[in-house]
Scaffold this motif. Structure first.
Motif, short mmCIF file in Angstrom:
data_model
loop_
_atom_site.label_atom_id
_atom_site.label_comp_id
_atom_site.label_asym_id
_atom_site.label_seq_id
_atom_site.Cartn_x
_atom_site.Cartn_y
_atom_site.Cartn_z
N GLY A 47 35.48 43.58 38.96
CA GLY A 47 35.53 42.89 37.46
C GLY A 47 35.62 41.38 37.36
O GLY A 47 35.82 40.95 36.32
N VAL A 48 34.99 40.80 38.31
CA VAL A 48 34.98 39.19 38.34
C VAL A 48 33.32 38.85 38.16
O VAL A 48 32.66 39.07 38.93
N PRO A 49 33.15 38.07 37.10
CA PRO A 49 31.81 37.45 37.12
C PRO A 49 31.44 36.55 38.22
O PRO A 49 32.31 35.96 38.89
N THR A 50 30.00 36.73 38.63
CA THR A 50 29.78 36.44 40.08
C THR A 50 28.84 35.41 39.95
O THR A 50 27.61 35.95 39.39
N VAL A 51 28.98 34.03 40.28
CA VAL A 51 27.65 33.25 40.13
C VAL A 51 26.89 33.10 41.50
O VAL A 51 27.63 33.06 42.49
N ASN B 282 35.18 31.06 28.31
CA ASN B 282 34.66 31.98 27.70
C ASN B 282 35.23 33.43 28.10
O ASN B 282 34.46 34.11 28.82
N ALA B 283 36.45 33.77 27.85
CA ALA B 283 37.11 35.14 28.12
C ALA B 283 36.46 36.35 27.69
O ALA B 283 36.51 37.27 28.57
N GLU B 284 35.85 36.21 26.62
CA GLU B 284 35.45 37.58 25.97
C GLU B 284 34.01 37.56 26.75
O GLU B 284 33.57 38.75 27.02
N LEU B 285 33.27 36.66 27.07
CA LEU B 285 31.74 36.88 27.87
C LEU B 285 32.37 37.45 29.32
O LEU B 285 31.69 38.45 29.71
N ARG B 286 33.38 36.82 29.92
CA ARG B 286 33.86 37.23 31.15
C ARG B 286 34.28 38.70 31.16
O ARG B 286 33.88 39.52 32.24
N ALA B 287 34.82 39.52 30.18
CA ALA B 287 35.33 40.75 29.94
C ALA B 287 33.89 41.44 29.88
O ALA B 287 34.00 42.68 30.43
N ARG B 288 32.96 41.05 28.88
CA ARG B 288 31.70 41.76 28.78
C ARG B 288 31.01 41.94 29.92
O ARG B 288 30.38 42.97 30.02
N ILE B 289 30.82 40.94 30.80
CA ILE B 289 30.26 40.88 32.23
C ILE B 289 31.07 41.84 33.02
O ILE B 289 30.27 42.64 33.81
N ARG C 233 30.19 46.19 36.42
CA ARG C 233 30.78 47.06 37.29
C ARG C 233 30.38 48.53 37.18
O ARG C 233 29.74 49.01 38.25
N ARG C 234 29.53 48.92 36.07
CA ARG C 234 29.06 50.20 35.96
C ARG C 234 27.52 50.22 36.74
O ARG C 234 27.28 51.11 37.51
N THR C 235 26.88 49.10 36.69
CA THR C 235 25.80 49.07 37.20
C THR C 235 25.75 49.08 38.64
O THR C 235 25.09 49.88 39.38
N VAL C 236 26.56 48.19 39.34
CA VAL C 236 26.68 48.42 40.83
C VAL C 236 27.37 49.26 41.17
O VAL C 236 26.76 50.08 42.26
N GLU C 237 28.35 49.87 40.65
CA GLU C 237 28.76 51.64 41.12
C GLU C 237 27.74 52.44 41.08
O GLU C 237 27.62 53.25 42.00
N ALA C 238 26.81 52.45 40.23
CA ALA C 238 25.74 53.36 39.94
C ALA C 238 24.60 53.27 41.19
O ALA C 238 24.19 54.01 41.89
N ASP C 239 24.37 51.83 41.48
CA ASP C 239 23.55 51.55 42.57
C ASP C 239 23.96 51.53 43.82
O ASP C 239 23.23 51.70 44.88
#
Length: 368
Positions: free
Chosen positions: A277-281, A318-325, A330-336
Motif C-alpha cells: 500500500g505504498v506509492p512507489t516512484v 497529498n494523502a488522498e492521492l496516496r490512498a487512491r494509489i 495493490r489490486r493490480t499487482v496482486e492479480a498479475d
C-alpha cells in the motif's frame, strides 16, 4: 509429480531470498513431492511432502564442497529417476550441473532467471535446459521459444497496511541490494534537493539492503560520503539487511517507496511496496505499464534528482492521492504477480515440459 528445486538459500527470515521459501511452499501444494536442495538453510516451515537437503551443513563449507554435495544429491535423485523434473532458481551453474545428470536419463530441467546478467554459463544453460521461466520480457537477456514469461510470485497476504501507523516524520524507503544499478545515490541526491531538504515534514530516507560484491562495498562507501557532503546524516538511515518477515511492516509504515534503475527490468522490490500500500516512484521503464493511470504521479524519465524530489514531495503533500494509489495498484499487482496465480503458471509449465508439450505448445500466459 516429483520435483527437485535447487536454491541458494532456504530461510523464511532471509532479507533477500525469502521468496524461495514462499515458492517452495506454493509448489508443494501442487505436486506430490518436493525436494529442496539449498546452499544455505535457515529456519523453514514447509508441508510434510517437502524434504530439505542442506548443501552446506556447517558454516565455512567451501563452494566446491557444496557443489560436491549437490552432485551427490543429483546423482541420488535424478540418475535413478527419483524425480520427474529439476527446477534451478536464479543460478545457471545449478541448471548446468543438473543437466549433466538429468539429460542422460531424460529428466527435464527448468531454470528461473530474472536479471540482466548475461554470462557464458547462462548462454550455455539457455541452450541446454528445457524451459526458462522469467518475470517479464525485459527481465531475461536472451530470446527463444523456450522462455516463458510468468510474472513474479509474491505472497500478497504478507503485505498489508491494516492497522499500521505511518511514521512521523514521513519516511521514504529504498529497499534493494546496495549496488550502482539500483541508483541509491539518486535517492540521496533527491533528498538533498531543496524541495525535500526544506520540506515542512522533514522527510527521512531509509535505505534497506546490503552490498554483496567488492564493487558494491565501494559504492556503499561512496553513498556514506555523499550523505556527509550533503549534510544529511540525521536524515538518511542505512538499515542494513531487513529480515524478510519484517519487511512488510517496514514498508507499511512508510509514506513513499522508491524502485530505481534506469535499465528496464521488473524488479520485485517495487511490486512488494505497492502490495504494502505504498506509492512507489520509479524511473524503471518496466514499471510504467504497472502503474498505469498513475504514471504521471509515480514515474520519471531518466535520472534527474530534481524530478525525483518533485514526485516524492507531491505524494507527501497529498494523502488522498496516496490512498487512491494504494488501493488501486495493490489490486493490480496482486492479480498479475500474486503467489497463487504464479504457482499455478509455474507448475503448469513443469507439467507441459514433462509432457513434451513445451515449447512447441503455447506459452503459459502472463498475469492473472
Amino acid at each position: 509429480m516429483k520435483v527437485l528445486m535447487i536454491v541458494q538459500e532456504l530461510d523464511e527470515s532471509s532479507s533477500v531470498l525469502r521468496v524461495a521459501h514462499d515458492w517452495a511452499e506454493a509448489i508443494s501444494f501442487r505436486v506430490d513431492e518436493l525436494v529442496v536442495a539449498a546452499a544455505r538453510v535457515g529456519t523453514f516451515q514447509l508441508p510434510d511432502n517437502v524434504s530439505v537437503t542442506p548443501l552446506r551443513r556447517t558454516e565455512g563449507v567451501s563452494a566446491k564442497r557444496a557443489a560436491v554435495a549437490l552432485a551427490a544429491e543429483l546423482g541420488r535423485r535424478v540418475s535413478t529417476k527419483g524425480v520427474d523434473l529439476v527446477f534451478a532458481h536464479m543460478v545457471p551453474a545449478y541448471a548446468l550441473m543438473a543437466a549433466a545428470f538429468a539429460k542422460p536419463v531424460g529428466v527435464p530441467v527448468c531454470l528461473w532467471y530474472a536479471s540482466h546478467g548475461l554470462s557464458n554459463r547462462l548462454r550455455i544453460a539457455h541452450r541446454i535446459v528445457d524451459a526458462v521461466a522469467t518475470a517479464s520480457t525485459d527481465s531475461y537477456p536472451l530470446e527463444g521459444d523456450k522462455v516463458a514469461v510468468l510474472g513474479h510470485g509474491i505472497d500478497a497476504s504478507r503485505y498489508t497496511a491494516a492497522g499500521v501507523a505511518k511514521s512521523d516524520p514521513p519516511v521514504i524507503i529504498a529497499a534493494s541490494r546496495i549496488t550502482p544499478t539500483k541508483q541509491v545515490h539518486l535517492a540521496v541526491d533527491a533528498l538533498g534537493h531543496a524541495v525535500l531538504r526544506d520540506h515542512p515534514g522533514t522527510p527521512v530516507l531509509e535505505v534497506a539492503g546490503t552490498p554483496f560484491h567488492d564493487g558494491d562495498r565501494d559504492y556503499m562507501r561512496y553513498l556514506r560520503r555523499r550523505v556527509d557532503e550533503l549534510e544529511l546524516t540525521e536524515r538518511v538511515r542505512f538499515l542494513g539487511a531487513v529480515p524478510g518477515d519484517e519487511m512488510p511492516l517496514a514498508l507499511a509504515r512508510t509514506h513513499v517507496a522508491l524502485s530505481l534503475r534506469e535499465m528496464p527490468s521488473l524488479d520485485k522490490n517495487g511490486l512488494e511496496s505497492l502490495l504494502a500500500g505504498v506509492p512507489t516512484v520509479s524511473n524503471n521503464p518496466s514499471y510504467k505499464p504497472v502503474v498505469g493511470p498513475f504514471a504521471d504521479d509515480l514515474y520519471i524519465e531518466g535520472s534527474d534528482p530534481a524530478a525525483l524530489a518533485a514526485r516524492i514531495a507531491h505524494l507527501l503533500d497529498n494523502a488522498e492521492l496516496r490512498a487512491r494509489i494504494a488501493a488501486s495498484l495493490r489490486r493490480t499487482v496482486e492479480a498479475d504477480h500474486g503467489l497463487t496465480g504464479f504457482a499455478d503458471r509455474l507448475v503448469g509449465l513443469f507439467e507441459a515440459v514433462c509432457r513434451g508439450a513445451f515449447p512447441r505448445s503455447a506459452q503459459p500466459a502472463a498475469g492473472g
